[in-house]
Motif scaffolding. Structure first.
Motif, PDB file in Angstrom:
ATOM      1  N   LYS A  28      20.725  74.707 -16.435  1.00 47.36           N
ATOM      2  CA  LYS A  28      22.186  74.658 -16.357  1.00 47.36           C
ATOM      3  C   LYS A  28      22.776  74.889 -17.738  1.00 47.36           C
ATOM      4  CE  LYS A  28      24.135  71.459 -13.837  1.00 47.36           C
ATOM      5  NZ  LYS A  28      24.747  70.181 -13.335  1.00 47.36           N
ATOM      6  N   ILE A  30      26.673  75.422 -19.621  1.00 45.81           N
ATOM      7  CA  ILE A  30      28.125  75.328 -19.485  1.00 45.81           C
ATOM      8  C   ILE A  30      28.744  75.776 -20.798  1.00 45.81           C
ATOM      9  CG2 ILE A  30      30.098  73.824 -19.031  1.00 45.81           C
ATOM     10  CD1 ILE A  30      28.219  71.992 -17.472  1.00 45.81           C
ATOM     11  N   GLY A  80      34.376  72.939 -10.176  1.00 46.15           N
ATOM     12  CA  GLY A  80      34.108  71.959 -11.224  1.00 46.15           C
ATOM     13  C   GLY A  80      33.147  70.884 -10.761  1.00 46.15           C
ATOM     14  N   GLU A  81      33.328  70.425  -9.523  1.00 44.41           N
ATOM     15  CA  GLU A  81      32.421  69.413  -8.975  1.00 44.41           C
ATOM     16  C   GLU A  81      31.006  69.952  -8.850  1.00 44.41           C
ATOM     17  OE1 GLU A  81      35.722  67.012  -6.251  1.00 44.41           O
ATOM     18  OE2 GLU A  81      34.311  68.415  -5.312  1.00 44.41           O
ATOM     19  N   ARG A  84      29.209  70.168 -12.234  1.00 43.61           N
ATOM     20  CA  ARG A  84      28.807  68.856 -12.757  1.00 43.61           C
ATOM     21  C   ARG A  84      27.656  68.245 -11.980  1.00 43.61           C
ATOM     22  NH1 ARG A  84      34.419  68.526 -12.804  1.00 43.61           N
ATOM     23  NH2 ARG A  84      34.459  67.192 -10.940  1.00 43.61           N
ATOM     24  N   THR A  85      27.588  68.498 -10.668  1.00 45.51           N
ATOM     25  CA  THR A  85      26.670  67.718  -9.836  1.00 45.51           C
ATOM     26  C   THR A  85      25.421  68.462  -9.384  1.00 45.51           C
ATOM     27  OG1 THR A  85      27.874  68.327  -7.817  1.00 45.51           O
ATOM     28  CG2 THR A  85      28.596  66.330  -8.970  1.00 45.51           C
TER      29      THR A  85
END
Length: 348
Positions: A28, A30, A80-81, A84-85
């Motif tokens: 991941k 970002i 966005g969720e 993050r998850t």
């Protein structure tokens, strides 16, 4: 679905945009796409477009975009969720996220960019040496789309429209491609599936994605300049359904049964009820109401001249009221309502 290669395809045009994201790196990441910007207040600054990549294994690449218009909120919230998850170990493939692609408009809560006044979704394929909005669409067209197998563009009605939550079919001239798009839209399992071609405008993100060969899905998730009570749940569930459909998430991740195969379509210009004068629009029907061509759609009132009778607007097509203007005040040409009727195309 094709598997992604180990290196990005070369950019078609020269661009000054830059990113530290490695699109081939597993795990991941970002970060941002930085587009140099030199306004009065900042000689050597940049517009920083949020970008994230989650990759694992050799499955397909799905591009997920939101914030194309800055006053549409369900998509950015959903992406966005996920950023993050989502655990990279749970996916098979690569997800490229642009959760606030039109960053200046998202920050301002506006449909159009406050920097150059442009609507991002009418600038594709963009210009890498143009204004900020044109550079954003060029980066998506030239760098992001060549990496993908599928494209998901999350919209709502924004500040000026309230639209029944729905997944959108972008027409494709190739029959096999059209069927891929329809199958993906049905897998989203929204309450409605609607064919919208934006009156044939080729400058939208979804039309450009189709020309790039990507399986393409759009949405309209309510709107009215706010976050509705039901649309976020529809959007969250639908995106996971899509990722399961594409094979990036396990099939067990599909969070709802398949939708009915009935598809609607906005029937060209007749599907739009436009204001004939300036004033305040009074609608006559709730969203979802069945209406007929010739039936009164609403009235436009002149509040400054009580001697003037209201202008009567009428529907020009049969169907259901699919979208309705949110602010009461209108000027000539504003879209006051939209109608969606049966789609007559092949669903196979």
């Amino acid at each position: 679905m094709a598997r992604y290669s180990n290196s990005p395809k070369p950019m078609a045009r020269i661009s000054t945009a830059r990113t530290t994201i490695d699109f081939d790196k597993p795990g991941k990441q970002i970060g941002f796409v930085d587009i140099p910007h030199s306004p009065h207040e900042d000689a050597w600054g940049a517009v920083r477009i949020p970008l994230a990549v989650i990759a694992n294994g050799t499955g397909p690449t799905v591009i997920l975009q939101a914030g194309n218009h800055g006053d549409e909120y369900e998509g950015p919230i959903t992406l966005g969720e996920l950023i993050r998850t989502l655990d990279p170990a749970t996916i098979e493939g690569r997800l490229i996220f642009l959760p606030a692609v039109n960053l200046p408009a998202v920050a301002a809560g506006r449909r159009t960019s406050p920097v150059d006044g442009l609507n991002l979704n009418r600038t594709f394929p963009g210009d890498p040496l143009g204004s900020i909005t044109q550079q954003i669409s060029a980066y998506v067209s030239d760098v992001i789309f060549p990496l993908g197998d599928a494209f998901v563009d999350l919209h709502s009605g924004g500040s000026s429209l309230n639209i029944l939550p729905s997944a959108i079919v972008e027409p494709a001239p190739n029959e096999e491609h059209r069927r891929r798009n329809i199958a993906a839209v049905l897998a989203f399992a929204a309450p409605l599936s609607v064919v919208i071609d934006n009156l044939g405008d080729p400058r939208t993100a979804t039309a450009t994605a189709v020309r790039a060969g990507l399986t393409t899905v759009g949405t309209e998730m309510a709107g009215a300049g706010t976050v509705s009570l039901d649309a976020p749940a529809i959007c969250r569930r639908g995106v996971r359904n899509l990722l399961a459909h594409f094979g990036v998430l396990p099939s067990g991740e599909a969070a709802s049964p398949p939708s009915m195969r009935k598809i609607l379509r906005i029937p060209g210009p007749d599907g739009y009820v436009l204001a004939s004068c300036e004033g305040v629009f009074e609608p006559l029907h709730e969203l979802g109401t069945e209406v007929k061509a010739g039936q009164e759609a609403g009235h436009i009132h002149n509040l400054t001249d009580s001697s003037r009778a209201p202008e009567v607007l009428r529907y020009a097509a049969d169907g259901i009221v699919y979208g309705r203007r949110q602010p009461g005040r209108v000027v000539t040409g504003n879209c006051c309502a939209t109608v969606a009727g049966p789609y007559e195309g092949d669903l196979a």
